[in-house]
Design a protein around this motif. Structure first.
Motif, PDB file in Angstrom:
ATOM      1  N   GLY A   1       2.204  -1.229  -0.013  1.00 52.73           N
ATOM      2  CA  GLY A   1       2.990  -0.748   1.187  1.00 52.73           C
ATOM      3  C   GLY A   1       3.772  -1.194   1.047  1.00 52.73           C
ATOM      4  O   GLY A   1       4.509  -2.339  -0.085  1.00 52.73           O
ATOM      5  N   SER A   2       4.745  -1.386   2.228  1.00 44.38           N
ATOM      6  CA  SER A   2       6.068  -1.734   2.607  1.00 44.38           C
ATOM      7  C   SER A   2       6.257  -3.459   3.038  1.00 44.38           C
ATOM      8  O   SER A   2       6.753  -4.881   2.213  1.00 44.38           O
ATOM      9  CB  SER A   2       7.166  -1.131   3.519  1.00 44.38           C
ATOM     10  OG  SER A   2       6.637  -0.925   4.323  1.00 44.38           O
ATOM     11  N   THR A   3       5.173  -3.970   3.423  1.00 41.64           N
ATOM     12  CA  THR A   3       4.823  -5.166   3.842  1.00 41.64           C
ATOM     13  C   THR A   3       4.948  -6.461   2.399  1.00 41.64           C
ATOM     14  O   THR A   3       5.957  -7.836   2.839  1.00 41.64           O
ATOM     15  CB  THR A   3       3.475  -5.447   4.375  1.00 41.64           C
ATOM     16  OG1 THR A   3       4.163  -4.433   5.789  1.00 41.64           O
ATOM     17  CG2 THR A   3       4.164  -6.997   5.494  1.00 41.64           C
TER      18      THR A   3
ATOM     19  N   ASP B   1      -6.294  -0.869  -3.712  1.00 44.73           N
ATOM     20  CA  ASP B   1      -7.289   0.413  -3.160  1.00 44.73           C
ATOM     21  C   ASP B   1      -5.973   1.470  -3.588  1.00 44.73           C
ATOM     22  O   ASP B   1      -4.410   0.444  -5.090  1.00 44.73           O
ATOM     23  CB  ASP B   1      -7.056   0.914  -1.624  1.00 44.73           C
ATOM     24  CG  ASP B   1      -5.306   0.176  -0.944  1.00 44.73           C
ATOM     25  OD1 ASP B   1      -4.350  -0.353  -2.011  1.00 44.73           O
ATOM     26  OD2 ASP B   1      -5.113   0.215  -0.225  1.00 44.73           O
TER      27      ASP B   1
ATOM     28  N   TYR C   1      -0.661   3.431  -6.796  1.00 45.73           N
ATOM     29  CA  TYR C   1      -0.052   2.403  -6.849  1.00 45.73           C
ATOM     30  C   TYR C   1      -0.335   1.246  -7.981  1.00 45.73           C
ATOM     31  O   TYR C   1      -0.009   0.327  -8.114  1.00 45.73           O
ATOM     32  CB  TYR C   1      -1.732   1.821  -5.509  1.00 45.73           C
ATOM     33  CG  TYR C   1      -1.089   1.923  -4.112  1.00 45.73           C
ATOM     34  CD1 TYR C   1      -0.260   2.102  -3.335  1.00 45.73           C
ATOM     35  CD2 TYR C   1      -2.228   1.707  -2.901  1.00 45.73           C
ATOM     36  CE1 TYR C   1      -0.153   2.938  -2.807  1.00 45.73           C
ATOM     37  CE2 TYR C   1      -2.113   2.420  -1.670  1.00 45.73           C
ATOM     38  CZ  TYR C   1      -0.682   2.773  -1.302  1.00 45.73           C
ATOM     39  OH  TYR C   1      -0.546   2.758   0.220  1.00 45.73           O
TER      40      TYR C   1
ATOM     41  N   GLY D   1      -2.198  -5.976   3.908  1.00 44.30           N
ATOM     42  CA  GLY D   1      -1.037  -5.553   5.578  1.00 44.30           C
ATOM     43  C   GLY D   1      -1.853  -5.095   5.549  1.00 44.30           C
ATOM     44  O   GLY D   1      -3.560  -5.216   5.891  1.00 44.30           O
ATOM     45  N   ILE D   2      -1.571  -4.233   7.034  1.00 40.31           N
ATOM     46  CA  ILE D   2      -2.083  -4.239   7.805  1.00 40.31           C
ATOM     47  C   ILE D   2      -2.020  -2.311   8.577  1.00 40.31           C
ATOM     48  O   ILE D   2      -0.577  -2.522   9.095  1.00 40.31           O
ATOM     49  CB  ILE D   2      -2.871  -4.651   9.533  1.00 40.31           C
ATOM     50  CG1 ILE D   2      -3.616  -3.981  10.827  1.00 40.31           C
ATOM     51  CG2 ILE D   2      -1.087  -4.909  10.169  1.00 40.31           C
ATOM     52  CD1 ILE D   2      -4.258  -4.781  11.643  1.00 40.31           C
TER      53      ILE D   2
ATOM     54  N   HIS E   1      -6.326  -0.773  10.043  1.00 39.14           N
ATOM     55  CA  HIS E   1      -7.235  -0.431   8.400  1.00 39.14           C
ATOM     56  C   HIS E   1      -6.335  -1.381   7.812  1.00 39.14           C
ATOM     57  O   HIS E   1      -5.732  -1.944   7.922  1.00 39.14           O
ATOM     58  CB  HIS E   1      -6.780   1.179   7.922  1.00 39.14           C
ATOM     59  CG  HIS E   1      -5.478   1.647   7.769  1.00 39.14           C
ATOM     60  ND1 HIS E   1      -4.479   2.347   7.118  1.00 39.14           N
ATOM     61  CD2 HIS E   1      -4.820   0.762   6.403  1.00 39.14           C
ATOM     62  CE1 HIS E   1      -3.807   2.673   6.998  1.00 39.14           C
ATOM     63  NE2 HIS E   1      -3.397   1.410   6.579  1.00 39.14           N
TER      64      HIS E   1
ATOM     65  N   GLY F   1      -6.604  -2.251   3.841  1.00 38.82           N
ATOM     66  CA  GLY F   1      -6.500  -1.167   2.476  1.00 38.82           C
ATOM     67  C   GLY F   1      -6.289   0.342   2.260  1.00 38.82           C
ATOM     68  O   GLY F   1      -5.773   0.676   3.576  1.00 38.82           O
ATOM     69  N   PHE F   2      -7.879   0.598   2.321  1.00 37.33           N
ATOM     70  CA  PHE F   2      -7.325   2.431   3.090  1.00 37.33           C
ATOM     71  C   PHE F   2      -8.778   2.431   3.941  1.00 37.33           C
ATOM     72  O   PHE F   2      -9.808   3.157   4.019  1.00 37.33           O
ATOM     73  CB  PHE F   2      -7.932   3.339   2.077  1.00 37.33           C
ATOM     74  CG  PHE F   2      -6.155   4.266   2.220  1.00 37.33           C
ATOM     75  CD1 PHE F   2      -5.438   3.833   2.768  1.00 37.33           C
ATOM     76  CD2 PHE F   2      -6.227   4.200   0.267  1.00 37.33           C
ATOM     77  CE1 PHE F   2      -4.319   4.333   2.492  1.00 37.33           C
ATOM     78  CE2 PHE F   2      -4.171   3.929  -0.264  1.00 37.33           C
ATOM     79  CZ  PHE F   2      -3.648   4.117   1.508  1.00 37.33           C
TER      80      PHE F   2
ATOM     81  N   THR G   1      -2.139   8.245   8.550  1.00 36.97           N
ATOM     82  CA  THR G   1      -2.615   7.242   8.318  1.00 36.97           C
ATOM     83  C   THR G   1      -1.389   7.924   6.641  1.00 36.97           C
ATOM     84  O   THR G   1      -0.343   7.829   6.087  1.00 36.97           O
ATOM     85  CB  THR G   1      -3.978   6.296   7.251  1.00 36.97           C
ATOM     86  OG1 THR G   1      -3.514   5.668   7.870  1.00 36.97           O
ATOM     87  CG2 THR G   1      -3.349   5.908   6.185  1.00 36.97           C
TER      88      THR G   1
ATOM     89  N   ASN H   1       2.341   7.139   5.389  1.00 37.94           N
ATOM     90  CA  ASN H   1       2.944   7.308   4.554  1.00 37.94           C
ATOM     91  C   ASN H   1       3.063   8.441   3.869  1.00 37.94           C
ATOM     92  O   ASN H   1       4.039   8.257   2.559  1.00 37.94           O
ATOM     93  CB  ASN H   1       1.533   6.768   3.825  1.00 37.94           C
ATOM     94  CG  ASN H   1       1.204   5.853   3.845  1.00 37.94           C
ATOM     95  OD1 ASN H   1       1.258   4.980   4.383  1.00 37.94           O
ATOM     96  ND2 ASN H   1      -0.012   5.476   3.172  1.00 37.94           N
TER      97      ASN H   1
ATOM     98  N   ARG I   1       6.261   9.397   4.081  1.00 34.37           N
ATOM     99  CA  ARG I   1       8.136   8.443   4.042  1.00 34.37           C
ATOM    100  C   ARG I   1       7.763   8.842   1.974  1.00 34.37           C
ATOM    101  O   ARG I   1       9.106   8.908   1.653  1.00 34.37           O
ATOM    102  CB  ARG I   1       8.454   7.450   4.489  1.00 34.37           C
ATOM    103  CG  ARG I   1       7.116   6.264   4.373  1.00 34.37           C
ATOM    104  CD  ARG I   1       7.860   4.964   5.839  1.00 34.37           C
ATOM    105  NE  ARG I   1       7.387   4.056   4.467  1.00 34.37           N
ATOM    106  CZ  ARG I   1       6.116   3.196   4.885  1.00 34.37           C
ATOM    107  NH1 ARG I   1       5.102   4.255   5.581  1.00 34.37           N
ATOM    108  NH2 ARG I   1       6.029   2.239   4.803  1.00 34.37           N
TER     109      ARG I   1
ATOM    110  N   LYS J   1       3.388  -2.935  14.282  1.00 35.29           N
ATOM    111  CA  LYS J   1       2.378  -3.668  14.327  1.00 35.29           C
ATOM    112  C   LYS J   1       1.240  -4.347  15.480  1.00 35.29           C
ATOM    113  O   LYS J   1       0.824  -4.935  15.043  1.00 35.29           O
ATOM    114  CB  LYS J   1       2.270  -4.153  12.722  1.00 35.29           C
ATOM    115  CG  LYS J   1       2.669  -3.780  11.290  1.00 35.29           C
ATOM    116  CD  LYS J   1       1.587  -2.782  11.045  1.00 35.29           C
ATOM    117  CE  LYS J   1       2.747  -2.283   9.614  1.00 35.29           C
ATOM    118  NZ  LYS J   1       2.292  -2.200   8.818  1.00 35.29           N
TER     119      LYS J   1
HETATM  120  N1  GLP Z   1      -3.268   1.024   1.524  1.00 38.62           N
HETATM  121  C1  GLP Z   1      -2.148   0.298   1.756  1.00 38.62           C
HETATM  122  C2  GLP Z   1      -2.600  -0.784   2.792  1.00 38.62           C
HETATM  123  O1  GLP Z   1      -3.724  -1.684   2.159  1.00 38.62           O
HETATM  124  C3  GLP Z   1      -1.459  -1.370   3.758  1.00 38.62           C
HETATM  125  O2  GLP Z   1      -1.677  -2.171   4.255  1.00 38.62           O
HETATM  126  C4  GLP Z   1      -0.072  -0.221   4.945  1.00 38.62           C
HETATM  127  C5  GLP Z   1       0.713  -0.636   5.493  1.00 38.62           C
HETATM  128  O3  GLP Z   1       1.362  -0.544   4.833  1.00 38.62           O
HETATM  129  P1  GLP Z   1       3.164  -1.263   5.431  1.00 38.62           P
HETATM  130  O4  GLP Z   1       3.159  -2.551   5.215  1.00 38.62           O
HETATM  131  O5  GLP Z   1       4.102  -0.057   4.520  1.00 38.62           O
HETATM  132  O6  GLP Z   1       3.491  -0.806   7.230  1.00 38.62           O
HETATM  133  O7  GLP Z   1      -0.650   0.883   4.101  1.00 38.62           O
HETATM  134  C6  GLP Z   1      -1.164   1.490   3.381  1.00 38.62           C
HETATM  135  O8  GLP Z   1      -2.149   2.291   3.988  1.00 38.62           O
END
Ligand code: GLP
Length: 264
Positions: free
Chosen positions: A37-39, A67, A80, A132-133, A138, A140-141, A161, A165, A167, A202
């Motif tokens: 994820g981007s975080t 994941d 990933y 991340g969240i 969620h 992970g997934f 989700t 994602n 993007r 978030k």
């Molecule tokens: N499976 C990943 C998660 O592990 C991640 O926490 C989430 C948030 O991503 P972002 O940090 O880009 O908001 O995205 C995906 O779904």
């Protein structure tokens, strides 16, 4: 839960990097649980900087990612595994043989999930799990309605989700709807859990995780059960919490206690 509220995403990344640095310095053969994820990208950049400056080493570390998309091999630019190579592993002194991402191209994904759990156990369990969240809570997934004691398994992604994602995928590119993810039980088994969240989008998920009921409707709320869960968020992600000042007060007291203990 330890709630750490910081000014912005840069401070969140540094705080997270400090926790990982301390872990690696304390135990060279640390077992790290990692996230995509981007975080976490800024945290990884900080760890790369510290590694290249000789401040921290990954030489004896083992990693397990949360994941992977089912149907993508590790060579696929949106996988990933590819992300982790690009964002961290290719730039630090880690032995790639010790880095594990669930196999998105497994012939038998069901047995691959069991094997992934067995590998984590054989490594002695995860010392510290980064998370991340998702906007729907969620981790992970593990989407809403995930079992709170679930183990690594195949999960279907929600429309929300997939949209969030999208993007990362080109318009005409295949975007998987299935994943292999560590379960919530797998995540809760980590000895320490560090969840990072930044940005206003978030804030609802953070509120549900920290102040909402323990519920499968918000998988991250399961972290309320963890003995050592650190939630590191910026002011924007914290903006919907009921009493930000109280959390800041607790953290200030906690820092004082840590300083005192370190002086003993
Ligand atoms: N499976 C990943 C998660 O592990 C991640 O926490 C989430 C948030 O991503 P972002 O940090 O880009 O908001 O995205 C995906 O779904």
């Amino acid at each position: 839960m330890q709630i750490v509220i910081l000014k912005d995403a840069a401070e969140v990344a540094r705080y997270g990097a400090d926790i990982f640095t301390t872990q690696l310095q304390r135990k060279a053969g640390a077992v790290l649980g990692l996230a995509t994820g981007s975080t976490p990208v800024a945290l990884y950049q900080e760890l790369i900087r510290r590694n290249q400056a000789g401040e921290v080493s990954f030489k004896n570390a083992t990693t397990f990612n949360l994941d992977e998309y089912l149907g993508l091999s590790g060579e696929h630019p949106q996988s990933y595994r590819y992300f982790m190579d690009q964002q961290l592993f290719d730039h630090v002194d880690i032995d790639k043989n010790n880095t594990h991402v669930p196999p998105g191209d497994a012939k038998n994904p069901i047995t691959a999930c069991q094997e992934y759990e067995a590998k984590i156990a054989a490594a002695g369990g995860i010392d510290i799990q980064l998370l991340g969240i998702g906007r729907n809570g969620h981790i992970g997934f593990n989407e809403p309605s995930s079992g709170l004691t679930s183990r690594t398994r195949v999960k279907t992604l929600t429309k929300a989700t997939i949209d969030d994602n999208a993007r990362f995928f080109a318009a005409d590119e295949y975007q998987p709807h299935l994943s292999i993810t560590m379960g919530i039980g797998t995540i809760l088994d980590a000895r320490k859990v560090v969840l990072l969240a930044t940005g206003e989008n978030k804030a609802d998920a953070v509120k549900a995780m920290v102040e909402g009921p323990l519920t499968a409707a918000c998988p991250a709320s399961a972290l309320q059960l963890h003995r050592d869960a650190v939630i590191v968020i910026d002011l924007a992600a914290a903006s919907k919490l009921a009493d930000i000042e109280f959390y800041q007060h607790i953290e200030a007291e906690n820092q004082k206690l840590q300083a005192y203990l370190a002086s003993l």
